[in-house]
Enzyme design. Structure first.
Site, mmCIF file in Angstrom:
data_model
loop_
_atom_site.group_PDB
_atom_site.id
_atom_site.type_symbol
_atom_site.label_atom_id
_atom_site.label_comp_id
_atom_site.label_asym_id
_atom_site.label_seq_id
_atom_site.Cartn_x
_atom_site.Cartn_y
_atom_site.Cartn_z
ATOM 1 C CE1 TYR A 123 -4.081 -2.105 4.960
ATOM 2 C CE2 TYR A 123 -3.234 0.077 4.436
ATOM 3 C CZ TYR A 123 -3.772 -1.128 4.026
ATOM 4 O OH TYR A 123 -3.994 -1.367 2.685
ATOM 5 C CB SER B 110 -0.873 0.025 1.252
ATOM 6 O OG SER B 110 -1.630 1.220 1.299
HETATM 7 P P1 NAP Z 1 -11.455 -5.711 -0.278
HETATM 8 O O1 NAP Z 1 -12.416 -5.660 -1.412
HETATM 9 O O2 NAP Z 1 -11.936 -5.589 1.115
HETATM 10 O O3 NAP Z 1 -10.599 -7.011 -0.459
HETATM 11 C C1 NAP Z 1 -9.882 -7.626 0.573
HETATM 12 C C2 NAP Z 1 -9.827 -9.088 0.233
HETATM 13 O O4 NAP Z 1 -9.012 -9.769 1.200
HETATM 14 C C3 NAP Z 1 -11.193 -9.741 0.248
HETATM 15 O O5 NAP Z 1 -11.300 -10.616 -0.846
HETATM 16 C C4 NAP Z 1 -11.196 -10.508 1.567
HETATM 17 O O6 NAP Z 1 -12.010 -11.635 1.410
HETATM 18 C C5 NAP Z 1 -9.726 -10.906 1.661
HETATM 19 N N1 NAP Z 1 -9.312 -11.201 3.034
HETATM 20 C C6 NAP Z 1 -9.257 -10.355 4.079
HETATM 21 N N2 NAP Z 1 -8.863 -11.008 5.192
HETATM 22 C C7 NAP Z 1 -8.657 -12.296 4.829
HETATM 23 C C8 NAP Z 1 -8.248 -13.445 5.526
HETATM 24 N N3 NAP Z 1 -7.950 -13.426 6.836
HETATM 25 N N4 NAP Z 1 -8.146 -14.618 4.850
HETATM 26 C C9 NAP Z 1 -8.453 -14.668 3.528
HETATM 27 N N5 NAP Z 1 -8.839 -13.616 2.806
HETATM 28 C C10 NAP Z 1 -8.947 -12.429 3.458
HETATM 29 O O7 NAP Z 1 -10.377 -4.546 -0.447
HETATM 30 P P2 NAP Z 1 -9.237 -4.281 -1.545
HETATM 31 O O8 NAP Z 1 -9.018 -2.816 -1.518
HETATM 32 O O9 NAP Z 1 -9.514 -4.958 -2.814
HETATM 33 O O10 NAP Z 1 -7.979 -4.945 -0.816
HETATM 34 C C11 NAP Z 1 -7.060 -5.776 -1.499
HETATM 35 C C12 NAP Z 1 -5.659 -5.430 -1.043
HETATM 36 O O11 NAP Z 1 -5.358 -4.100 -1.488
HETATM 37 C C13 NAP Z 1 -5.439 -5.433 0.457
HETATM 38 O O12 NAP Z 1 -4.203 -6.054 0.761
HETATM 39 C C14 NAP Z 1 -5.393 -3.944 0.814
HETATM 40 O O13 NAP Z 1 -4.632 -3.717 1.990
HETATM 41 C C15 NAP Z 1 -4.731 -3.394 -0.423
HETATM 42 N N6 NAP Z 1 -4.876 -1.960 -0.675
HETATM 43 C C16 NAP Z 1 -6.113 -1.404 -0.814
HETATM 44 C C17 NAP Z 1 -6.220 -0.034 -1.055
HETATM 45 C C18 NAP Z 1 -7.567 0.642 -1.218
HETATM 46 O O14 NAP Z 1 -7.612 1.898 -1.160
HETATM 47 N N7 NAP Z 1 -8.624 -0.080 -1.473
HETATM 48 C C19 NAP Z 1 -5.060 0.767 -1.162
HETATM 49 C C20 NAP Z 1 -3.822 0.155 -1.026
HETATM 50 C C21 NAP Z 1 -3.745 -1.204 -0.784
HETATM 51 P P3 NAP Z 1 -12.932 -12.286 2.552
HETATM 52 O O15 NAP Z 1 -13.530 -11.181 3.343
HETATM 53 O O16 NAP Z 1 -13.912 -13.073 1.736
HETATM 54 O O17 NAP Z 1 -12.001 -13.150 3.328
#
Ligand code: NAP
Length: 252
Positions: free
Chosen positions: A157, A142
């Protein structure tokens, strides 16, 4: 087709960036093993891949569980005979609070998902790729923990993602000679459930932090992951690839 014939694990595939990546990778010819905790959502994404003519299987589980990391690798080998790539993307923001006021259980939740989960994935995936003398692993890190300028309430985080960037450097250096590439992808704010989707005031605040004055679509982040998993990035390893709408170079 950038990923033709490649067998790839995608975690966090039930929503957001991971779901967009699954659809993009399948369109680029990858065979997919999809992971996350929510089975119904994984099944929906898997069905969409199959309807588009792609090959995908899924296994629900928790990335904090060592056995689950191994089971995803086993499923890739059983289904497709090899493992060429992994997009280790699952992550949580967790409960936001100043670190000094944070409940230790909430701290552990974030670190064990975002950092220990990454370690467990690498531990299961790298031996298989090293035997093949070929593989590419991408971890979703991130901008937070790298260039967030101390966004309030995100200590756990930020620590987890900064730690992940360090882990990626070590893994890349330890396994480069075995043909395994390891890179980090550092998205800026992205419109997903974790990124505040459905909350207009959060989305407007986060968009305003970016010099481009908008957040990313999940598909834009997936394009960068596609590049890192493809042979086009064959000379890249150990890189923190920033895809953040200029966040890391903003002045104010
Ligand atoms: P999201 O839609 O909430 O996706 C997070 C994913 O991680 C979901 O599929 C969730 O699935 C899975 N997950 C969470 N905890 C888990 C666990 N203990 N075991 C297995 N799966 C798990 O949000 P996203 O933004 O796409 O996030 C994806 C990645 O991008 C993350 O690493 C996040 O930190 C990173 N990121 C996001 C942003 C942003 O602004 N959105 C910015 C920078 C980085 P389940 O709930 O079904 O388990």
């Amino acid at each position: 087709m950038e990923l033709s014939g490649k067998s790839i694990i995608v975690t966090g595939a039930s929503s957001g960036i991971g779901a967009a990546a699954a659809l993009l990778f399948a369109a680029e010819g990858a065979d997919l093993v999809l992971g996350a905790r929510r089975s119904a959502e994984l099944e929906t994404v898997t069905e969409r891949v199959r309807r588009g003519g792609g090959r995908a299987v899924f296994l629900a589980g928790d990335v904090r569980d060592e056995a689950y990391a191994g089971a995803l690798v086993e499923l890739a080998l059983r289904s497709f005979g090899r493992l060429d790539g992994a997009f280790n993307n699952a992550g949580i923001v967790g409960r936001m609070a100043p670190a000094a006021e944070m409940d230790p259980a909430a701290w552990t939740d974030v670190i064990s998902t975002n950092l220990t989960g990454a370690f467990l994935a690498a531990r299961a995936q790298i031996p298989v790729m090293a035997r093949q003398r070929q593989g590419s692993i991408v971890f979703t890190s991130s901008f937070v923990g790298h260039s967030n300028g101390g966004l309030p309430g995100m200590g756990a985080y930020a620590a987890s993602k900064a730690g992940l960037n360090g882990l990626v450097q070590s893994l890349a250096s330890d396994h480069a000679a075995e043909g395994v590439r390891v890179n980090a992808l550092l998205p800026g704010g992205t419109i997903t459930p974790a990124g505040g989707e459905g909350d207009p005031s959060t989305l407007a605040f986060v968009a305003g932090l970016h010099p481009v004055k908008r957040m990313a679509e999940p598909g834009e982040i997936a394009q960068a992951a596609l590049f890192l998993l493809s042979d086009r990035s064959a000379f890249m390893t150990g890189s923190p690839m920033i895809v953040d709408g200029g966040m890391s170079v903003r002045l104010l």
